[in-house]
Design a protein around this motif. Structure first.
Motif, mmCIF file in Angstrom:
data_model
loop_
_atom_site.group_PDB
_atom_site.id
_atom_site.type_symbol
_atom_site.label_atom_id
_atom_site.label_comp_id
_atom_site.label_asym_id
_atom_site.label_seq_id
_atom_site.Cartn_x
_atom_site.Cartn_y
_atom_site.Cartn_z
ATOM 1 N N LEU A 225 -114.420 49.409 39.362
ATOM 2 C CA LEU A 225 -114.302 48.631 40.604
ATOM 3 C C LEU A 225 -115.680 48.173 41.068
ATOM 4 O O LEU A 225 -116.547 48.993 41.397
ATOM 5 C CB LEU A 225 -113.636 49.489 41.677
ATOM 6 N N LEU A 226 -115.873 46.849 41.103
ATOM 7 C CA LEU A 226 -117.165 46.252 41.457
ATOM 8 C C LEU A 226 -117.064 45.510 42.793
ATOM 9 O O LEU A 226 -116.189 44.645 42.955
ATOM 10 C CB LEU A 226 -117.603 45.269 40.374
ATOM 11 N N PRO A 227 -117.947 45.790 43.762
ATOM 12 C CA PRO A 227 -117.948 45.048 45.027
ATOM 13 C C PRO A 227 -118.699 43.733 44.884
ATOM 14 O O PRO A 227 -119.735 43.493 45.514
ATOM 15 C CB PRO A 227 -118.661 46.015 45.986
ATOM 16 N N ALA A 228 -118.159 42.843 44.061
ATOM 17 C CA ALA A 228 -118.851 41.600 43.709
ATOM 18 C C ALA A 228 -119.000 40.653 44.880
ATOM 19 O O ALA A 228 -119.893 39.790 44.882
ATOM 20 C CB ALA A 228 -118.103 40.892 42.578
ATOM 21 N N PHE A 229 -118.139 40.791 45.894
ATOM 22 C CA PHE A 229 -118.119 39.815 46.980
ATOM 23 C C PHE A 229 -118.420 40.445 48.346
ATOM 24 O O PHE A 229 -117.910 39.995 49.362
ATOM 25 C CB PHE A 229 -116.766 39.098 47.001
ATOM 26 N N SER A 230 -119.239 41.480 48.321
ATOM 27 C CA SER A 230 -119.714 42.036 49.589
ATOM 28 C C SER A 230 -120.859 41.187 50.133
ATOM 29 O O SER A 230 -120.922 40.875 51.318
ATOM 30 C CB SER A 230 -120.185 43.483 49.396
ATOM 31 N N TYR A 231 -121.788 40.823 49.243
ATOM 32 C CA TYR A 231 -122.921 39.951 49.572
ATOM 33 C C TYR A 231 -123.116 38.973 48.415
ATOM 34 O O TYR A 231 -122.761 39.274 47.269
ATOM 35 C CB TYR A 231 -124.207 40.758 49.782
ATOM 36 N N GLY A 232 -123.716 37.843 48.719
ATOM 37 C CA GLY A 232 -123.931 36.834 47.698
ATOM 38 C C GLY A 232 -124.729 37.332 46.513
ATOM 39 O O GLY A 232 -124.446 36.981 45.360
#
Length: 358
Positions: A225-232
């Motif tokens: 699980l990757l938080p790819a869209f927390s910050y640009g």
């Protein structure tokens, strides 16, 4: 002459009196070892107060936390169902926790939860790598273990118990080699990867990428699980992780992306309950996810203090190192206090100390 004589008669007793007083004053100081008192306007702090200021604060937090903890835990089914229903009605983890083709159509905008003014349009290339539907489906796992990385897990002998859970969640790519297997187990159903780890350990995947793939072997075919869209700035390195596993990673974890809409809902849910940190920690996010998809939730390695609750002995920040967490982003003691309340209510079970052999 008469005037001078008269003046001397007046001055002589005064001079003798002054000399006598001066001698008497110094004799008094010498005999009594007088030390001047400090001004009452400047209060003096004892060295004991200074040296114990930090530890007394921790002791208060630990004592307060343990008020809600009981080793003789029993699930309260009504409380569990009530809390789970409330959480599900606000956050929708089953349908929104992961970015999918179903919840994020081609041409739509992904709103970063940390940078809401900077949307990302879903291009054909991005849409193509999204999973079609939620990996959790509609099934509910009977038992889930959420494994934090706290130093309290060291010498806990909890590995067998953790492995016995039907679904095991781990946080931020922790080591699972033989040194730690007895305490933390090795079974993994889902593991998170913070982009900062990808930068620190693998040079942001801008150099050799095979070491990254090899390091994921212990997790088998778990979800990554990757938080790819927390910050640009998290998006490029997360996409590189995806493509690296696609190119080199047969029989490796399946990369999926954490949905920023789910994170926004979850942050609001906990803020409404008094948690005012910048964002929930990975541990709290995973514990919340588990409460929606699992019937029985057990937490291991959740203890935010540097003293063991059983005997006050020093423990490290993580079971594998003593590196400090970012305290300005997460409020670990406050989060733990909320989890302890759920433990007391029979909603979630927190394991502290050694696990009993099964």
């Amino acid at each position: 002459m008469r005037v001078m004589r008269t003046l001397m008669l007046w001055l002589l007793p005064i001079i003798l009196l002054c000399s006598f007083c001066s001698v008497a004053f110094w004799i008094f100081l010498s005999n009594n070892n007088v030390i001047p008192h400090p001004s009452s306007r400047i209060p003096q702090k004892s060295s004991e107060t200074k040296s114990c200021k930090g530890c007394s604060k921790d002791n208060v937090l630990i004592a307060k936390g343990l008020e809600n903890y009981s080793h003789k835990w029993k699930k309260h089914e009504a409380n569990f169902k009530r809390f789970r229903s409330l959480l599900s009605s606000k956050c929708y983890a089953v349908s929104k926790a992961v970015v999918t083709k179903n919840n994020t159509p081609l041409g739509s905008n992904v709103i970063y939860d940390g940078e809401r003014r900077k949307p990302l349009q879903v291009t054909q290339a991005l849409f193509n790598i999204l999973v079609k539907e939620q990996p959790f489906g509609n099934a509910t796992w009977e038992s889930c273990a959420v494994v934090g990385n706290g130093g309290i897990l060291a010498n806990s002998s909890c590995g067998e118990e953790i492995n016995s859970a039907q679904f095991v969640i781990r946080c931020n790519l922790p080591p699972l080699d033989n040194r730690y297997e007895k305490d933390v187990g090795n079974k993994t159903s889902l593991v998170t990867a913070n982009p900062s780890i990808l930068h620190e350990k693998y040079s942001g995947l801008m150099e050799r990428r095979r070491p990254f793939v090899e390091s994921l072997r212990p997790y088998g075919q778990a979800l990554l699980l990757l938080p790819a869209f927390s910050y640009g700035h998290n998006t490029p390195v997360s996409l590189r992780a995806f493509y690296t596993l696609e190119d080199f990673g047969s029989d490796s974890p399946l990369p999926v992306f954490l949905n920023p809409e789910y994170l926004r809902r979850l942050s609001k849910f906990w803020r409404e309950r008094g948690l005012n940190s910048v964002r929930p920690s990975t541990g709290l996010i995973m514990a919340s996810l588990a409460l929606e998809i699992c019937s029985n939730v057990h937490l291991y390695g959740f203890w935010p203090f540097n003293k063991h609750p059983n005997d006050n002995r020093p423990i490290t920040n993580h079971y594998y190192d003593d590196r400090e967490s970012k305290k300005n982003v997460h409020s670990m003691p406050t989060e733990f206090e909320h989890l302890l309340k759920l433990h007391k209510q029979g909603v979630i079970r927190i394991h502290l100390g050694e696990c009993q052999p099964t």
